[in-house]
Enzyme design. Structure first.
Site, PDB file in Angstrom:
ATOM      1  N   LYS A   9       2.089   2.193  -4.832  1.00 38.56           N
ATOM      2  CA  LYS A   9       2.896   1.831  -6.050  1.00 38.56           C
ATOM      3  C   LYS A   9       1.916   1.977  -7.470  1.00 38.56           C
ATOM      4  O   LYS A   9       2.511   2.146  -8.545  1.00 38.56           O
ATOM      5  CB  LYS A   9       3.014   0.232  -5.875  1.00 38.56           C
TER       6      LYS A   9
ATOM      7  N   GLN B 248       2.276  -5.768  -3.190  1.00 38.39           N
ATOM      8  CA  GLN B 248       2.591  -5.847  -1.625  1.00 38.39           C
ATOM      9  C   GLN B 248       4.108  -5.434  -1.312  1.00 38.39           C
ATOM     10  O   GLN B 248       4.153  -4.431  -2.119  1.00 38.39           O
ATOM     11  CB  GLN B 248       2.606  -7.302  -1.136  1.00 38.39           C
TER      12      GLN B 248
ATOM     13  N   ASP C 123       0.795  -1.301   0.064  1.00 37.92           N
ATOM     14  CA  ASP C 123      -0.226   0.110   0.155  1.00 37.92           C
ATOM     15  C   ASP C 123       0.926   1.273   0.059  1.00 37.92           C
ATOM     16  O   ASP C 123       0.366   2.410   0.631  1.00 37.92           O
ATOM     17  CB  ASP C 123      -0.841   0.124   1.271  1.00 37.92           C
ATOM     18  N   GLU C 124       1.900   1.275  -0.761  1.00 39.12           N
ATOM     19  CA  GLU C 124       2.838   2.479  -0.629  1.00 39.12           C
ATOM     20  C   GLU C 124       2.480   3.461  -1.634  1.00 39.12           C
ATOM     21  O   GLU C 124       3.168   4.420  -1.752  1.00 39.12           O
ATOM     22  CB  GLU C 124       4.212   1.854  -0.924  1.00 39.12           C
TER      23      GLU C 124
ATOM     24  N   ALA D 147      -3.733  -7.697  -4.712  1.00 40.47           N
ATOM     25  CA  ALA D 147      -2.829  -6.717  -4.725  1.00 40.47           C
ATOM     26  C   ALA D 147      -3.704  -5.243  -4.783  1.00 40.47           C
ATOM     27  O   ALA D 147      -4.079  -4.929  -3.409  1.00 40.47           O
ATOM     28  CB  ALA D 147      -2.198  -6.579  -5.882  1.00 40.47           C
ATOM     29  N   GLY D 148      -4.564  -4.939  -5.787  1.00 39.27           N
ATOM     30  CA  GLY D 148      -5.384  -3.848  -5.569  1.00 39.27           C
ATOM     31  C   GLY D 148      -4.647  -2.442  -5.843  1.00 39.27           C
ATOM     32  O   GLY D 148      -4.359  -1.733  -4.441  1.00 39.27           O
ATOM     33  N   HIS D 149      -4.100  -2.164  -6.934  1.00 37.46           N
ATOM     34  CA  HIS D 149      -3.573  -0.751  -6.932  1.00 37.46           C
ATOM     35  C   HIS D 149      -4.717   0.238  -7.306  1.00 37.46           C
ATOM     36  O   HIS D 149      -5.489  -0.069  -7.936  1.00 37.46           O
ATOM     37  CB  HIS D 149      -2.762  -0.628  -8.237  1.00 37.46           C
TER      38      HIS D 149
HETATM   39  P1  GDP Z   1      -0.315   0.205  -3.738  1.00 37.34           P
HETATM   40  O1  GDP Z   1      -0.875  -0.955  -3.460  1.00 37.34           O
HETATM   41  O2  GDP Z   1       0.956   0.644  -3.384  1.00 37.34           O
HETATM   42  O3  GDP Z   1      -0.605   0.751  -5.167  1.00 37.34           O
HETATM   43  O4  GDP Z   1      -1.319   1.433  -2.915  1.00 37.34           O
HETATM   44  P2  GDP Z   1      -2.689   1.764  -2.877  1.00 37.34           P
HETATM   45  O5  GDP Z   1      -3.488   1.462  -4.177  1.00 37.34           O
HETATM   46  O6  GDP Z   1      -3.407   1.353  -1.644  1.00 37.34           O
HETATM   47  O7  GDP Z   1      -2.385   3.327  -3.122  1.00 37.34           O
HETATM   48  C1  GDP Z   1      -2.591   4.162  -1.982  1.00 37.34           C
HETATM   49  C2  GDP Z   1      -3.528   5.501  -2.336  1.00 37.34           C
HETATM   50  O8  GDP Z   1      -2.637   6.438  -2.103  1.00 37.34           O
HETATM   51  C3  GDP Z   1      -4.092   5.788  -3.450  1.00 37.34           C
HETATM   52  O9  GDP Z   1      -5.589   5.840  -3.187  1.00 37.34           O
HETATM   53  C4  GDP Z   1      -3.616   6.518  -4.105  1.00 37.34           C
HETATM   54  O10 GDP Z   1      -4.273   7.444  -4.859  1.00 37.34           O
HETATM   55  C5  GDP Z   1      -3.145   7.300  -3.126  1.00 37.34           C
HETATM   56  N1  GDP Z   1      -1.691   7.788  -3.278  1.00 37.34           N
HETATM   57  C6  GDP Z   1      -0.635   7.455  -3.994  1.00 37.34           C
HETATM   58  N2  GDP Z   1       0.320   8.595  -3.955  1.00 37.34           N
HETATM   59  C7  GDP Z   1       0.192   9.388  -3.185  1.00 37.34           C
HETATM   60  C8  GDP Z   1       0.511  10.713  -3.040  1.00 37.34           C
HETATM   61  O11 GDP Z   1       1.533  11.064  -3.103  1.00 37.34           O
HETATM   62  N3  GDP Z   1      -0.271  11.447  -1.914  1.00 37.34           N
HETATM   63  C9  GDP Z   1      -1.501  11.010  -1.465  1.00 37.34           C
HETATM   64  N4  GDP Z   1      -2.143  12.104  -0.718  1.00 37.34           N
HETATM   65  N5  GDP Z   1      -1.940   9.736  -2.025  1.00 37.34           N
HETATM   66  C10 GDP Z   1      -1.256   9.012  -2.696  1.00 37.34           C
END
Ligand code: GDP
Length: 419
Positions: free
Chosen positions: A11, A218, A8-9, A34-36
């Site tokens: 990515k 992940q 959930d970084e 996963a779930g981006h």
């Molecule tokens: P992933 O699995 O690593 O892709 O993480 P997620 O899908 O859970 O993404 C995390 C959330 O953070 C999403 O809703 C993105 O839109 C949001 N997000 C990503 N980068 C940033 C950022 O730089 N700032 C903010 N506020 N939100 C972000």
């Protein structure tokens, strides 16, 4: 591109940005857990299986041998993307060597997690049992669908094996498991239409000078070998897994980008040494909208964990970092970074193999002044508030890795590219 923390970084957004300069985008591990989340204009796309590179016209998106593919849901996602105007014709490929995740894996996952005294906090998507079948040499691969009769036999065998195991666990209501042979065979031809030798395709692409992006799901602390075992996922999430999970040699990897949030979160169970006190936890969760994309579960929040970040940089061999969600910290008067852990045996500065010791350890925190100014509109490093730059400098120093990008908001363009 690899997650440097507990997943959930952010990515999805980084892949989205990198996809622009890539010709081929491939996933190398994980499945529908996963779930981006990617924001394009006003639209939000949550993609669980198909690489988010599909949001860029013309890019080839591949699912490597290291993933476990849930075919029914995969095609739902595929069709939904097409319904929203994204043309996928000829753009999506699935490894012949990828294993299928079948309805009984999901049921086994839930039944086991329900019975287990030590809950891992899985997403209940069947990922663990599907990888168990793979390692146990009982799995059904995409290539096994080539011969319909053979495919039917393997699916029936799998279903019957699962039925017996579920009976042991006291589960008799099999739901969609009963029809899984037919439902899987129903998408057989469609899936075979996408099947390819992913490793060969990437190899030939590289030879022809194409840019290839391998997209991890992940994060490092969830890696089966290097994470906080047993509170981990069932695949190799770290950079080494990118080569084996996509079918190319490690010498082809020339850049390893680690994605880390400017703080830490964790969904599922297991230790989080830099966890915030309850009030602050709630605040950061709200500011950062920290709820799981796949399950909607609230994520626990912590300060940036320098011990984990340094470990992560080492295990993955990061050549650069993308620090995301810096904007989430904009309003805080002071910010902390965990630099070591205090354990029963004394202070340690290396991430321990013993997960139990992590559970009882307390992070030693370094205080940094906040910047208390909005970073959302900043696009150049020099325009970031001085304290924000100092914070990023400290992260660079701790990880001994240059920062290449900084996320300052959810939108595609809310990013600071560090030259
Ligand atoms: P992933 O699995 O690593 O892709 O993480 P997620 O899908 O859970 O993404 C995390 C959330 O953070 C999403 O809703 C993105 O839109 C949001 N997000 C990503 N980068 C940033 C950022 O730089 N700032 C903010 N506020 N939100 C972000």
């Amino acid at each position: 591109m690899v997650g440097g923390q507990w997943g959930d970084e952010g990515k999805g957004k980084i892949v989205d940005v990198l996809a622009e300069e890539s010709d081929i985008i491939a996933r190398y591990q994980g499945g529908a857990n996963a779930g981006h989340t990617v924001h394009v204009g006003e639209e939000e796309f949550i993609l669980h299986q198909i690489p988010s590179g599909i949001l860029h016209p013309g890019k080839r998106c591949l699912m490597g041998n290291g993933v476990v593919l849930e075919p029914i849901q995969f095609f739902q996602e595929y069709d939904e993307a097409e319904a929203r105007g994204i043309s996928l014709e000829g753009r999506v490929g699935v490894s012949l060597r990828a294993h299928l995740l079948l309805p009984y894996h999901r049921l086994l996952d839930r039944a086991r997690e329900g019975k287990s005294a030590q809950k891992i906090g899985t997403t209940g998507r069947g990922i663990g049992p599907a990888y168990e079948d793979k390692a146990g040499r009982r799995g059904v691969r995409v290539v096994d669908l080539l011969d319909e009769e053979e495919a039917r036999n393997r699916l029936v065998e799998g279903r019957e094996r699962a039925r017996a195991k579920l009976a042991e666990l006291g589960i008799s209501d099999l739901g969609d498991v009963e029809e899984c042979v037919e439902t899987t065979l129903a998408v057989r031809e469609r899936l075979l239409g996408l099947a390819t030798d992913v490793g060969l395709e990437i190899y030939e692409g590289l030879k022809a000078g194409k840019e290839v992006l391998l997209e991890g799901a992940q994060g490092t602390a969830l890696d089966l070998d290097h994470g906080t075992y047993p509170f981990v996922t069932s695949s190799i999430t770290t950079a080494g897994g990118a080569a084996s999970g996509s079918g190319i040699g490690p010498s082809s990897l020339h850049r390893v980008l680690g994605v880390m949030k400017a703080y830490t979160t964790r969904v599922g169970n297991g230790p989080l040494p830099s966890a915030l006190p309850p009030e602050m936890d709630e605040k950061v969760r709200t500011l950062g909208a920290e709820f799981g994309a796949t399950t909607g579960r609230p994520r626990r929040c912590g300060w940036f964990d320098g011990v984990l970040a340094r470990y992560s940089a080492r295990v993955n061999g990061f050549t650069g970092l993308a620090v995301t969600k810096l904007d989430v910290l904009d309003t805080l008067p002071e910010i902390f970074i965990a630099t070591s852990y205090r354990t029963a045996e004394g202070e340690i500065s290396e991430f321990p193999a013993d997960t139990r010791s992590l559970e009882t350890s307390e992070a030693v925190l370094e205080r940094m002044p906040g910047w208390q100014a909005s970073t959302a509109e900043v696009r150049k490093l020099e325009d970031l508030p001085r304290n924000a730059r100092a914070y990023l400098d400290r992260i660079r120093e701790i990880t001994d890795t240059p920062i290449e990008m900084v996320g300052v908001g959810t939108r595609r363009n809310q990013i600071v590219h560090v030259a």
